[in-house]
Scaffold this motif. Structure first.
Motif, short mmCIF file in Angstrom:
data_model
loop_
_atom_site.label_atom_id
_atom_site.label_comp_id
_atom_site.label_asym_id
_atom_site.label_seq_id
_atom_site.Cartn_x
_atom_site.Cartn_y
_atom_site.Cartn_z
N ASP A 70 0.88 -1.05 -0.05
CA ASP A 70 -0.17 0.13 0.05
C ASP A 70 0.96 1.28 0.22
O ASP A 70 0.21 2.32 -0.38
CB ASP A 70 -1.16 0.01 1.26
CG ASP A 70 -2.17 -0.74 0.95
OD1 ASP A 70 -2.40 -1.45 -0.08
OD2 ASP A 70 -2.94 -1.07 1.89
N THR A 71 2.06 1.34 0.68
CA THR A 71 2.88 2.39 0.56
C THR A 71 3.24 2.90 -0.78
O THR A 71 4.00 3.84 -1.01
CB THR A 71 4.20 2.24 1.53
OG1 THR A 71 5.14 1.19 0.95
CG2 THR A 71 3.57 1.74 2.87
N ARG A 95 1.90 1.39 -4.13
CA ARG A 95 1.10 1.00 -5.18
C ARG A 95 0.92 2.18 -6.35
O ARG A 95 1.08 3.47 -6.10
CB ARG A 95 -0.45 0.92 -4.76
CG ARG A 95 -0.85 -0.50 -3.91
CD ARG A 95 -2.04 -1.09 -3.53
NE ARG A 95 -2.03 -1.74 -2.78
CZ ARG A 95 -2.00 -3.29 -2.90
NH1 ARG A 95 -1.66 -3.36 -4.16
NH2 ARG A 95 -2.11 -4.02 -1.89
N ASN A 108 1.45 -4.14 -9.01
CA ASN A 108 0.88 -3.36 -7.88
C ASN A 108 0.11 -2.41 -8.20
O ASN A 108 0.31 -1.11 -7.97
CB ASN A 108 2.18 -2.99 -7.20
CG ASN A 108 2.00 -2.68 -5.62
OD1 ASN A 108 0.85 -3.28 -5.25
ND2 ASN A 108 2.71 -1.69 -5.08
N HIS A 121 -6.29 -5.03 -3.30
CA HIS A 121 -7.62 -5.01 -2.94
C HIS A 121 -8.60 -4.90 -4.15
O HIS A 121 -8.40 -4.65 -5.27
CB HIS A 121 -7.76 -3.32 -2.70
CG HIS A 121 -6.64 -2.76 -1.80
ND1 HIS A 121 -6.72 -3.14 -0.41
CD2 HIS A 121 -5.50 -2.06 -1.62
CE1 HIS A 121 -5.84 -2.93 0.57
NE2 HIS A 121 -5.17 -1.99 -0.26
#
Length: 215
Positions: free
Chosen positions: A61-62, A64, A91, A116
């Motif tokens: 998430d850092t 993407r 990603n 996600h």
């Protein structure tokens, strides 16, 4: 002389238990005690060996990339899993399933755990979400009036929308896209497998915007 197939050495996937036993285990919370004890045979990069799923997702998430992937799911297309797997490899910010909520996860090879994944009941709902985020929707399909992806300046922040195998994008999706692109082909077949088309389109984005590590 070819070696007998039965005598070939099978390449071992992943790693075994952490060397040195529990006394040598790292104490960082990102590590999973069960994987440290039993070994990590998952299809993950070495960077994430022994990490928990939550820790891997948090790290991804850092960093993407700001493109989303959406795919229509009206007929339980087997290619959806492949598209999700590729989205994880590159990603993508998120994957959006449009249509049926259930989809065939076999091709994803459990990469959906690290990606996600959102559901939209129809194209209109996806478009409303994209509009709220200020994201243009770029369709990928070989239809009349489409533009070659090789000549198109993909937006850095966007939604790449794919249709299902065979049918391609629905008429509603084609009409609503900000642009529709096709992948230039040079052989006799008219179309490319949906999973392969997804990989090519995502890599086109990667080639344009991603920071490529220098080996």
């Amino acid at each position: 002389m070819l070696q007998d197939r039965d005598q070939e050495t099978t390449r071992e996937i992943g790693v075994g238990p952490w060397p040195g036993g529990p006394a040598a285990w790292p104490t960082d919370e990102c590590y999973d005690p069960e994987l440290l004890r039993d070994g990590d045979r998952r299809n993950v990069t070495d960077e994430f060996r022994y990490w928990t799923v939550d820790a891997i997702v948090a790290e991804l998430d850092t960093r993407r990339h700001p493109f989303h992937v959406a795919i229509e799911n009206w007929g339980h297309d087997l290619n959806i899993g492949s598209v999700v797997r590729t989205a994880n490899a590159f990603n993508a910010a998120a994957v959006h399933i449009v249509g049926r909520r259930r989809w065939n996860r076999r091709g994803a090879m459990v990469t959906d755990r690290y990606q996600h994944v959102h559901h939209h009941p129809d194209v209109a709902d996806l478009l409303a979400w994209a509009a709220g985020e200020g994201l243009p929707v770029i369709g990928i399909d070989n239809v009349p009036g489409s533009v070659a992806i090789e000549t198109f300046a993909l937006p850095r922040e966007c939604v790449l929308l794919f249709g299902q195998e065979g049918a391609g994008l629905s008429d509603e999706a084609v009409a609503a896209c900000d642009a529709v692109l096709h992948i230039t082909q040079f052989g006799s077949t008219r179309s490319i497998n949906a999973g392969a088309a997804g990989a090519i389109a995502m890599h086109a984005w990667i080639s344009r915007y991603a920071d490529i590590p220098q080996q």
